[in-house]
Write a protein that holds these residues in place. Structure first.
Motif, PDB file in Angstrom:
ATOM      1  N   SER A 204       5.678 -11.538 -72.247  1.00  0.00           N
ATOM      2  CA  SER A 204       6.331 -10.931 -71.087  1.00  0.00           C
ATOM      3  C   SER A 204       7.822 -11.251 -71.127  1.00  0.00           C
ATOM      4  N   LEU A 205       8.628 -10.229 -70.912  1.00  0.00           N
ATOM      5  CA  LEU A 205      10.079 -10.361 -70.995  1.00  0.00           C
ATOM      6  C   LEU A 205      10.737  -9.764 -69.763  1.00  0.00           C
ATOM      7  N   LEU A 206      11.887 -10.302 -69.396  1.00  0.00           N
ATOM      8  CA  LEU A 206      12.770  -9.705 -68.403  1.00  0.00           C
ATOM      9  C   LEU A 206      13.992  -9.209 -69.154  1.00  0.00           C
ATOM     10  N   ILE A 207      14.294  -7.931 -69.009  1.00  0.00           N
ATOM     11  CA  ILE A 207      15.404  -7.332 -69.748  1.00  0.00           C
ATOM     12  C   ILE A 207      16.383  -6.699 -68.772  1.00  0.00           C
ATOM     13  N   ILE A 208      17.659  -6.976 -68.981  1.00  0.00           N
ATOM     14  CA  ILE A 208      18.714  -6.379 -68.169  1.00  0.00           C
ATOM     15  C   ILE A 208      19.412  -5.321 -69.017  1.00  0.00           C
ATOM     16  N   ALA A 209      19.198  -4.070 -68.651  1.00  0.00           N
ATOM     17  CA  ALA A 209      19.800  -2.965 -69.401  1.00  0.00           C
ATOM     18  C   ALA A 209      21.153  -2.602 -68.794  1.00  0.00           C
ATOM     19  N   GLN A 210      22.089  -2.227 -69.632  1.00  0.00           N
ATOM     20  CA  GLN A 210      23.380  -1.763 -69.135  1.00  0.00           C
ATOM     21  C   GLN A 210      23.185  -0.438 -68.412  1.00  0.00           C
ATOM     22  N   ASN A 211      23.932  -0.250 -67.346  1.00  0.00           N
ATOM     23  CA  ASN A 211      23.796   0.962 -66.540  1.00  0.00           C
ATOM     24  C   ASN A 211      24.606   2.111 -67.147  1.00  0.00           C
ATOM     25  N   VAL A 212      24.178   2.512 -68.355  1.00  0.00           N
ATOM     26  CA  VAL A 212      24.821   3.632 -69.063  1.00  0.00           C
ATOM     27  C   VAL A 212      23.725   4.528 -69.617  1.00  0.00           C
ATOM     28  N   LYS A 240      21.984  -7.691 -57.251  1.00  0.00           N
ATOM     29  CA  LYS A 240      23.412  -7.968 -57.406  1.00  0.00           C
ATOM     30  C   LYS A 240      24.268  -6.765 -57.041  1.00  0.00           C
ATOM     31  N   LYS A 241      23.710  -5.551 -57.308  1.00  0.00           N
ATOM     32  CA  LYS A 241      24.496  -4.344 -57.107  1.00  0.00           C
ATOM     33  C   LYS A 241      23.552  -3.179 -56.861  1.00  0.00           C
ATOM     34  N   LEU A 242      23.869  -2.328 -55.889  1.00  0.00           N
ATOM     35  CA  LEU A 242      23.035  -1.170 -55.589  1.00  0.00           C
ATOM     36  C   LEU A 242      22.939  -0.257 -56.812  1.00  0.00           C
ATOM     37  N   GLY A 243      21.727   0.115 -57.165  1.00  0.00           N
ATOM     38  CA  GLY A 243      21.522   0.992 -58.319  1.00  0.00           C
ATOM     39  C   GLY A 243      21.385   0.264 -59.637  1.00  0.00           C
ATOM     40  N   GLU A 244      21.464  -1.077 -59.626  1.00  0.00           N
ATOM     41  CA  GLU A 244      21.330  -1.865 -60.858  1.00  0.00           C
ATOM     42  C   GLU A 244      19.930  -2.486 -60.886  1.00  0.00           C
ATOM     43  N   TYR A 245      19.262  -2.352 -62.020  1.00  0.00           N
ATOM     44  CA  TYR A 245      17.868  -2.784 -62.118  1.00  0.00           C
ATOM     45  C   TYR A 245      17.648  -3.701 -63.315  1.00  0.00           C
ATOM     46  N   VAL A 246      16.592  -4.518 -63.178  1.00  0.00           N
ATOM     47  CA  VAL A 246      16.099  -5.299 -64.305  1.00  0.00           C
ATOM     48  C   VAL A 246      14.703  -4.772 -64.628  1.00  0.00           C
TER      49      VAL A 246
END
Length: 289
Positions: A204-212, A240-246
């Motif tokens: 199981s991983l948590l990944i933070i993708a760039q919002n692009v 942290k920011k509206l529209g930003e997801y992990v």
């Protein structure tokens, strides 16, 4: 302190699942941890992170209602906690009352938000007049109505009726009969690989993708191009920011197998942030009654 935290109080589905889970752990036969109830999942996992308890046993997702948000958010925030086992437990919801009642007499229904969601069709069809009130757990709901003589009800396991001297008005009221919850066991160190091939393991991983545009697709391609099976992907707000997801991702295999290490290195090269949540044996799916 050799203890294991669960979402209480006694009589919750978490306690029911925990008792069955512990009975199947051969390595705990001589040194079984003491079950310790917590009122919320964040308090439980925070206590485990501080090493006030040895293990945490928490629900992660339900086959009807999906992710348990509190568990996923805490897994993303805590440090040095790892999933080391998972357990699939069938969930049969019951309508509990302090005394026998006709359904039309019931004025309020108390339960955990997941349980209310799992019984949505039943509630709309049979109890449209009843106010739905969210509690921290199904057991807390049962506990609450046990001390009153009002026309109130709770949704929870049959065991809660036995513990709190309630009348089991209806059984199997969940909308989907094949209703199950996936629980996870967390502790302070990684589980060992199940076999040399790691085919029976899950990571199981948590990944933070760039919002692009295309960033998530590029991440997934690193696993697909190496024939690594992805069994689950869920998104949660980053807070942290509206529209930003992990993204929470489950893939087949043990984290230190060469092919997964290769994929993770490729993500690192692309400046993709990853957090290891655990690598552990896949659960056997319990036969649902």
């Amino acid at each position: 302190m050799n203890s294991i935290g669960y979402l209480g109080p006694k009589g919750s589905f978490s306690e029911e699942a925990l008792q069955l889970f512990m009975s199947k752990q051969k390595e705990w036969k001589e040194n079984r941890p003491d079950p310790l109830p917590f009122s919320t999942i964040p308090r439980l996992l925070s206590a485990c992170e501080r090493k006030e308890i040895s293990f945490g046993f928490v629900p992660l997702e339900n086959s009807t209602e999906g992710q348990v948000a509190a568990t996923m958010d805490m897994l993303g925030q805590t440090e040095d906690l790892y999933i080391v086992k998972e357990f699939i437990h069938p969930v049969n919801q019951c309508l509990l009352t302090p005394k026998p009642l006709k359904l039309g007499q019931i004025e309020r229904v108390y339960s955990h938000e997941q349980a209310l969601g799992q019984c949505r069709d039943f509630l709309e069809t049979h109890l449209p007049q009843a106010e739905q009130i969210v509690c921290l757990s199904t057991a807390e709901a049962a506990q609450k109505i046990s001390s009153v003589q009002e026309n109130w009800a709770a949704i929870g396991p049959r065991r809660a009726a036995e513990l709190y001297s309630l009348h089991c008005q209806e059984e199997r009221i969940q909308d989907a009969m094949l209703n199950a919850t996936r629980f996870i066991l967390v502790t302070h160190s990684l589980a060992e690989m199940s076999s040399e091939t790691s085919a029976e393991d899950k990571t199981s991983l948590l990944i933070i993708a760039q919002n692009v545009p295309g960033s998530l697709a590029q991440i997934l391609q690193e696993f697909a191009s190496r024939n690594i099976n992805m069994s689950r992907i869920e998104s949660r707000p980053s807070k942290k920011k509206l529209g930003e997801y992990v993204f929470f991702i489950d893939i087949d295999g043990y984290v230190f197998s060469p092919i997964i290490q290769e994929a993770l290195w490729a993500l690192h090269q692309k400046n993709v942030s990853t957090k290891l949540l655990g690598s552990y044996p896949k659960a056997a799916t319990n036969p649902l009654p």
